[in-house]
Design an enzyme around this catalytic site. Structure first.
Site, PDB file in Angstrom:
ATOM      1  N   TYR A   1       0.826  -1.198   0.000  1.00  0.00           N
ATOM      2  CA  TYR A   1       0.000   0.000   0.000  1.00  0.00           C
ATOM      3  C   TYR A   1       0.870   1.263   0.000  1.00  0.00           C
ATOM      4  O   TYR A   1       2.093   1.189  -0.069  1.00  0.00           O
ATOM      5  CB  TYR A   1      -0.984  -0.032   1.172  1.00  0.00           C
ATOM      6  CG  TYR A   1      -1.974  -1.177   1.052  1.00  0.00           C
ATOM      7  CD1 TYR A   1      -2.756  -1.328  -0.094  1.00  0.00           C
ATOM      8  CD2 TYR A   1      -2.106  -2.133   2.063  1.00  0.00           C
ATOM      9  CE1 TYR A   1      -3.649  -2.381  -0.233  1.00  0.00           C
ATOM     10  CE2 TYR A   1      -2.990  -3.197   1.926  1.00  0.00           C
ATOM     11  CZ  TYR A   1      -3.755  -3.321   0.786  1.00  0.00           C
ATOM     12  OH  TYR A   1      -4.620  -4.372   0.636  1.00  0.00           O
TER      13      TYR A   1
ATOM     14  N   GLY B   1      -3.873 -14.456  13.460  1.00  0.00           N
ATOM     15  CA  GLY B   1      -4.899 -13.909  12.593  1.00  0.00           C
ATOM     16  C   GLY B   1      -5.959 -14.905  12.193  1.00  0.00           C
ATOM     17  O   GLY B   1      -6.993 -15.049  12.846  1.00  0.00           O
TER      18      GLY B   1
END
Length: 367
Positions: free
Chosen positions: A172, A315
């Site tokens: 990103y 996660g």
């Protein structure tokens, strides 16, 4: 599990009740305009209260930085009420709430941006299918983006979060400034390795200054990074060791490595003797806490991470088993759910976005 159960205190004073952190994962559960939904609150509430901290899915700091539909927004004050509810949903039983903040940069497209062209450090498309060529950011726009991260941090403080995580990973915008593939600039924001670090340097200083100036107590700032890129040119592991060495001397509270296997070894022959996590920890020399992550499925995995990190993030396992943390800490791992079926989705609040994420990351565990 004694080390996993031990408390941890950051230099700004925030104390975690244990060394397990829920990693940030994309949910695509927000409204089309970035506002938190009731389903989203329920999703976080179900999985919180056991780990020391919970890092949210990415929240966009600028209207032009939206990466996908169903993404959290933090680029306007109107998001504060919903974000306050999100922070409160996480902060049960002393779990700390960290808001991850980001801008997608070139990793989006005009359909998501209502016709706008994506922006990036340089007009270079990502090496992925159907990638659009972004527009190069102007100097004024770069300064505006730095300000947007600062304003997002102020909103996180007002919403009651315990910290923010700067999303400098997963290709990103922040990573795009550091990468020689996406950053071909010849001004002060690009060129040499040192100049490609300039945006990150200004960003970290600006956000941490906002926190220190605000007078808020026990509010932390973390930074997440990806260790390597496979594009040519791209970030190599040697570049990342430079990055973390620089960041270790900044007023940050932690670094968080983004990787899909905590034992993963660099593709570089110069760093093949041990895991990248071990090399990063060695480079840091305990100057700043490190969060390790990567396919943690068992308590033993989490303990192994603590050999080279201060905190262990879990996660995908928590998506399938919301009470993974407590079952590990209570030595009840035999009770942990390891597969997910369509029949369980409603009970576990697995939305279409989360299901799609799991299909891409771990299809072998979906039934």
């Amino acid at each position: 599990m004694q080390e996993l159960q031990s408390e941890f205190t950051f230099k700004r004073g925030l104390r975690l009740k244990n060394r397990l952190v829920i990693a940030p994962m994309t949910t695509k559960m927000s409204y089309f305009d970035g506002v938190v939904t009731g389903d989203e609150l329920a999703y976080y509430r179900l999985r919180s209260g056991e780990a020391g901290a919970f890092i949210t899915a990415a929240a966009n700091v600028h209207e032009g930085g939206k990466g996908w539909e169903g993404e959290l927004g933090v680029y306007d004050d109107r998001f504060i009420p919903g974000l306050a509810k999100l922070a409160a949903a996480i902060k049960q039983n002393h779990t700390k709430a960290i808001l991850q903040i980001f801008h997608a940069g070139r990793m989006t497209d005009s359909s998501v941006l209502n016709g706008r062209q994506p922006v990036a450090p340089s007009a270079v498309a990502a090496e992925r299918e159907n990638a659009q060529t972004p527009r190069e950011l102007t100097e004024a726009e770069i300064l505006e983006l730095l300000e947007s991260y600062k304003q997002a941090t102020e909103r996180a403080i007002k919403a009651g979060f315990d910290g923010v995580e700067l999303h400098g990973a997963n290709t990103y915008l922040i990573q795009q400034f550091f990468s020689p593939h996406s950053n071909r600039r010849t001004d002060r924001w690009g060129g040499s390795l040192e100049k490609r670090f300039s945006f990150i340097n200004e960003l970290v200083d600006g956000v941490t200054e906002v926190v220190d100036r605000s007078g808020v107590k026990d509010f932390i700032v973390g930074y997440r990074f990806s260790p390597e890129e496979y594009e040519t040119p791209g970030i190599r592991f040697e570049d990342t060791l430079y990055l973390v060495d620089q960041l270790a001397n900044k007023p940050l509270d932690y670094l968080h490595m983004s990787i899909n296997d905590y034992n993963k070894v660099s593709v570089s022959a110069d760093y093949s003797e041990k895991s990248m996590l071990a090399y990063v920890k060695e480079t840091l020399q305990d100057r700043i806490p490190l969060i390790g992550v990567g396919d943690v499925r068992t308590g033993t995995d989490a303990q192994n991470i603590l050999a080279h990190a201060d905190l262990a993030a879990v996660g995908r396992a928590v998506l399938i088993e919301p009470h993974w943390v407590q079952k590990v800490l209570d030595h009840k791992e035999q009770l942990i759910r390891t597969e997910l079926s369509h029949y369980d989705r409603e009970e576990l609040l697995i939305s279409n976005g989360v299901w799609g994420f799991l299909q891409g990351m771990m299809p072998e565990r979906l039934k």
